[in-house]
Design an enzyme around this catalytic site. Structure first.
Site, PDB file in Angstrom:
ATOM      1  N   THR A 159     -31.491 -18.335  35.198  1.00  0.00           N
ATOM      2  CA  THR A 159     -31.603 -18.219  33.743  1.00  0.00           C
ATOM      3  C   THR A 159     -30.356 -17.446  33.315  1.00  0.00           C
ATOM      4  OG1 THR A 159     -32.726 -16.088  33.597  1.00  0.00           O
ATOM      5  CG2 THR A 159     -34.140 -18.027  33.925  1.00  0.00           C
ATOM      6  N   HIS A 160     -29.815 -17.760  32.169  1.00  0.00           N
ATOM      7  CA  HIS A 160     -28.544 -17.158  31.705  1.00  0.00           C
ATOM      8  C   HIS A 160     -27.424 -17.412  32.710  1.00  0.00           C
ATOM      9  CE1 HIS A 160     -31.038 -14.744  28.869  1.00  0.00           C
ATOM     10  NE2 HIS A 160     -31.880 -14.740  29.901  1.00  0.00           N
ATOM     11  N   SER A 282      -5.112 -35.657  41.812  1.00  0.00           N
ATOM     12  CA  SER A 282      -4.175 -35.054  40.868  1.00  0.00           C
ATOM     13  C   SER A 282      -2.801 -35.668  41.101  1.00  0.00           C
ATOM     14  CB  SER A 282      -4.112 -33.545  41.096  1.00  0.00           C
ATOM     15  OG  SER A 282      -2.888 -33.024  40.625  1.00  0.00           O
ATOM     16  N   LYS A 288      -6.126 -31.745  45.538  1.00  0.00           N
ATOM     17  CA  LYS A 288      -7.246 -31.902  44.611  1.00  0.00           C
ATOM     18  C   LYS A 288      -8.078 -33.161  44.858  1.00  0.00           C
ATOM     19  CE  LYS A 288      -8.281 -29.563  41.857  1.00  0.00           C
ATOM     20  NZ  LYS A 288      -8.023 -29.534  40.425  1.00  0.00           N
ATOM     21  N   GLU A 295     -17.379 -35.198  34.451  1.00  0.00           N
ATOM     22  CA  GLU A 295     -16.822 -34.725  33.175  1.00  0.00           C
ATOM     23  C   GLU A 295     -16.878 -35.816  32.110  1.00  0.00           C
ATOM     24  OE1 GLU A 295     -13.831 -31.672  35.495  1.00  0.00           O
ATOM     25  OE2 GLU A 295     -13.113 -33.623  34.859  1.00  0.00           O
ATOM     26  N   TYR A 321     -27.458 -53.333  -1.484  1.00  0.00           N
ATOM     27  CA  TYR A 321     -26.359 -53.480  -0.528  1.00  0.00           C
ATOM     28  C   TYR A 321     -25.078 -52.855  -1.057  1.00  0.00           C
ATOM     29  CZ  TYR A 321     -22.673 -55.422   2.380  1.00  0.00           C
ATOM     30  OH  TYR A 321     -21.597 -55.547   3.205  1.00  0.00           O
ATOM     31  N   LYS A 329     -21.453 -50.451  11.708  1.00  0.00           N
ATOM     32  CA  LYS A 329     -21.459 -51.308  12.895  1.00  0.00           C
ATOM     33  C   LYS A 329     -20.612 -50.730  14.030  1.00  0.00           C
ATOM     34  CE  LYS A 329     -21.108 -55.553  11.618  1.00  0.00           C
ATOM     35  NZ  LYS A 329     -20.419 -56.797  11.232  1.00  0.00           N
TER      36      LYS A 329
END
Ligand code: ARG
Length: 450
Positions: A159-160, A282, A288, A295, A321, A329
């Site tokens: 928690t937190h 990377s 990396k 993400e 209308y 759309k």
């Protein structure tokens, strides 16, 4: 160019070309994703016209035949609308006229592009909400399998974002399973809620024909009609908004799942890892392996949320209308395009994430058993507040005999680690699966690729 637009009258001036391009915006390109729905709705409208004697049986059969051919051409990528058409509806009518001559010019009897686009979008919404329910269910089922495979792996309960109590990977997965079952059920409910046909409302005020609105609705697989023609019109955007908000419930949960994975795959947490084929590199740093996927899944919710905001803002209109409504759309299609792709990928990602038992176990530190200890005392009669204080004063002692597995097993409050009851969730998932519309029940089949 005279007579170029559906609404061109003889002898009038040509509309300004730049203005027309601005008005069409990207409508023509977007309508390609909707043409099959428009064709299905047009076929039902034509059949309805035949039932009230506006078309004779031979005419109705010829229109149906021409629309079937256009649908086949559309699926094969041979019929699309392009810049010279004002929108997909115009392209469709023009194609019918090219095939059928005067008969093609009868299709629009008792119809407006206003109810034409409403029907097209309603059919689209029904299909995408069915897709959404199925996609959420697939994520839920994958999460349930992971929960069942590793129910007892310890995982800190936070928690937190601070270590709180021992928890388990099973509880974590099951939480997402339940979330996505909820999201799938909501999509299914919303689909039923908006399962009404706007066709036959014309420009929002009906027409001087006894249109067979119920028959047309039934032919398209709608449960009923939107009764009031003006409400059919003023509902434009309202249901798009509801559908996008429903999608937003799922992308909200997806964002949280992605965030957890984003944290758990850091060296700092070290609980989880993505298989190499699910990472990216990377351009500079050879060391990396990046979790871009989590993400970009996380980044979907803003897209959906922004689409909802855009649609809602467009609805600040009086009744009837307004061309503004055309602009609902693009956000609708953008949100569902991105959101459904994210959910489909998520169901696969859920099955491949790897977990490190030792790292997770090591992160469940002894002081996290303090709550168990306090409750153990309270169970035998000590007032909980007194037990809480006593335990807080002896935190290091909670380390004595720390047995995380026993703590998890003893957490028998329903739904908790010792009483996960995955069967209850499986039962809900199976119930939703049974209620999903069968594949191929769409009025349009798969829409053509954008
Ligand atoms: N492309 C238009 C839209 O999406 C079709 C309806 C046009 N209706 C009109 N009255 N101009 O709203």
């Amino acid at each position: 160019m005279s007579g170029h637009y559906l609404w061109s009258k003889t002898g009038g001036p040509e509309p300004d070309i730049e203005m027309m391009a601005f008005l069409a915006a990207d409508d023509v390109r977007l309508d390609r994703q909707l043409l099959l729905y428009d064709i299905a709705a047009s076929a039902a409208h034509a059949a309805g016209l035949a039932r009230i004697g506006v078309l004779d049986a031979g005419e109705a059969a010829a229109v149906k035949q021409a629309l079937d051919e256009l649908a086949a051409a559309c699926r094969a990528g041979r019929f699309t609308c392009s810049a010279p058409h004002e929108d997909g509806h115009s392209a469709l009518e023009q194609a019918l006229v090219e095939k059928l001559g005067a008969l093609g010019r009868k299709i629009h009897t008792g119809r407006s592009r206003n109810d034409q686009v409403l029907a097209t979008i309603r059919l689209y919404l029904k299909d995408r909400l069915a897709d959404l329910a199925a996609a959420c269910l697939a994520v839920a089922e994958a999460a349930l399998e992971r929960a069942a495979a590793d129910p007892d792996l310890p995982l800190p309960g936070y928690t937190h974002l601070q270590r709180a109590v021992p928890s388990s990977l099973g509880l974590w997965w099951a939480s997402y399973a339940e979330a996505f079952i909820d999201d799938g059920e909501l999509a299914h409910l919303v689909r039923a809620h908006l399962d009404r046909s706007p066709l036959g409302s014309a420009a929002g005020y009906g027409v001087n024909l006894p249109l067979d609105r119920d028959g047309v609705a039934a032919e398209l697989g709608f449960a009923g009609v939107i009764h009031n023609p003006l409400y059919a019109q003023t509902g434009r955007g309202k249901f798009e908004l509801l559908a996008v908000q429903t999608l937003g419930q799922a992308t909200l949960d997806l964002r949280r799942l992605a965030w957890d994975l984003s944290l758990y795959t850091t060296a700092e947490f070290g609980f989880a890892a993505l298989p190499p084929e699910w990472t990216t590199g990377s351009s500079l740093m050879p060391n990396k392996a990046n979790p871009d996927i989590v993400e970009m899944l996380r980044a979907c919710h803003p897209t959906v949320q922004a689409a909802a905001g855009e649609i809602e803002n467009l609805l600040a209109l009086p009744g009837g209308y307004h061309r503004d409504l055309q602009s609902t759309k693009a956000p609708l299609l953008r949100a569902f395009g991105r959101g459904l792709a994210a959910l489909a990928l998520s169901a696969r990602l859920v099955t491949v994430v790897r977990f490190d038992r030792a790292a997770m176990q090591a992160a469940v530190t002894p002081e996290m058993l303090a709550t168990d200890r306090a409750i153990d005392q309270a169970r035998t009669g000590t007032p909980f507040r007194d037990a809480y204080r006593a335990t807080a004063g002896r935190l290091p002692a909670t380390a004595a005999g720390a047995d995380v597995a026993a703590s998890l097993a003893a957490r028998v409050s329903p739904g908790a680690c010792g009483a996960l009851d995955l069967d209850g969730l499986r039962h809900r998932a199976a119930g939703l699966r049974r209620r999903l519309p069968s594949r191929g029940s769409s009025s349009a089949g798969a829409p053509p690729a954008p």
